[in-house]
Enzyme design. Sequence first.
Site: not given
Length: 673
Positions: A249, A374
């Site tokens: 969610d 990253d």
Amino acid sequence: MIFRSANRLDKTLLIGAALPLLLLAGCAPAVGSASAAGPAKQIELGSRHKPILQTDGLSFRDLDADGRISAFEDWRLPARARARDLVARMTVEEKIGTLLHGSLPGPGGRFNPDDDGYGLELVGQAINQRHVTSFISRLSAAPQRMAQQNNAVQELAEQSRLGIPVTISSDPRNHFQYVLGASEVGGGFSQWPESLGLAALGDADVVHAFADIARREYRAVGLHMTLSPQVDLAVEPRWGRQLGTFGSDAALNSRMGAAYVSGFQGSADGLRPDGVISVVKHFAGYGAQPDGFDAHNYYGRFADLTGAELEHHISAFDGALAAKVAGVMPAYPILRGATVDGKPLEPVGAGFSSVLIDGVLRQRLGYQGIVLSDWAVTQDCDEPCRAPTAENPQTPPHIATSWGVDNLTKTERFALGLKAGIDQFGGVDDPAPIADAVSRGLMPQDRIDHAVERIMESKFQLGIFDNPYVDPDAAAAVLGNAEFAAQAGAVQRRAQVLLQNEGAMLPVKAQSRRVYLFGVDPEAARRAGLTVVATPAEADFAIVRSEAPAEMLHPHHFFGSRYKEGRLDFRTGDPAYDALVAASSEVPTVFAIFLDRPAILTNVQGNARAILANFGASDDAVIDVVLGRAVAEGRLPFELPSSMEAVLAQRPAAPDDSANPLYPRGAGILAKR
């Protein structure tokens, strides 16, 4: 009065470079706290190699050792002003080194999990020759030892030309993935459920309390940055990195992310001097991975999203950005099919996308902090990276994630990343490609200066320019704190989710003391006062512990062999499922499952009397819930599909969209004590 010019040297006292450590009374205020309301209050300084200067009864570190208090040394000034002054004094080589975020090596060069310290000679070379001032630490040692080693790194940094302190980062240290029969972790950090477990409670206050404790533990041992939280949406059931998210969610991820960031950074309004830089990740769309194949791997380099789906994934970052998160890490994959305002994203990894990073993150959302790439996005993906074999497997030197830019040289990749909005490149400490880009005019000087200013501003906000050292004895007291451990243990218990409880089996009745175990440490059962028996036939009840099912589909890829892939359903031949079937034919059985992925429990339902899910819990925590000494209060943070056919038919980017889920998101039973 703020000291700026050389004509005030007659009022400046050189206290001495040999002073091992100067501690002056007073807590460090917010950087730049001096105002017309009254004189500045002396902050705590720490210096082991550089002189201490005094003026107007106040003390300052003379980091460039020139006998004067420069603006960047003046703790009364705002962090941004100090950063700009420092950048103006830095050489090109020092600026280039700042753009690199290396790894603190072990004595042998690469870090070995068994190493008890850093290879300090190698660290010194990185700091003084390559001018790197940010590193990730993978050291797991006793708190006092970790603090001592991080202090040693800061001593090396203090001896550099400008005395720029090192920012030491870490992957999350306060969670654990349950390993059958063990739940051991090192370093003394309090152990909480994974982020999915925090999401199962849905309580932002719990997340904030966790992050606040973790912040204190990090700073006690000299860590300044956490590469978390991960607010990627857990939308593809087979994806192996869901455990670090807050579920499927977006609104919950946003709310939990805000609490996480404010707890770590020390404020809901940005980074404080006693805070820890939070790096929210991975912006954006990571998790929408076809077949659940992770983008660390060549075969998982794509994510599939429509423009509307991408916007939904971006919204998960709203809370962290509102809390003024100090760092953002872009995603790995190429976002195939995604658009922004009708404009297709470039067919490159998200960190190289100007549309996504400069356009959406910087311009539309107004983000002003550090963008940290990253790891390995500029490395070459060679044959062992693309197609490893048993004879030639992918090992750490062959890890690369340069998706969509593999046709460019390393120099060109760095230039493209900086142009797109990256400020610092993770996992690299070789300045040569950036130096080449600068010499060729591929990196504008003002863009480099802006990136370096952001990085330096965060160091000033942390207060480590004024005191980068920690007290090893105090570290030993903070980590291993009984109160912290008790709070973490309580949340391990509360965050479990009771999915099935036929005949009100849980809590187990007090007279039922004989237990058959599978996947549970017998000593934990004995500590709870239970008698462990050898067979189900001898027991009053059974507990079978399991992880979610998986397959080893890519055993020769470094991350393919470490992240779970493949099926989610239990089948005959799976040891835990076979143990469940055998035990449940004799006695009432609890099936306690670690939901690192949303397992399919359709055939488990008919065999287990009780199904108890967790997202990181010790055997003691599971047994306490089984016996009613604690209550499972969690609710599922994602749905559990009913079949593999339903999983295969769902969209990778859409949340909770499998047909006829066995348990919807939010499912959970509250059992009475």
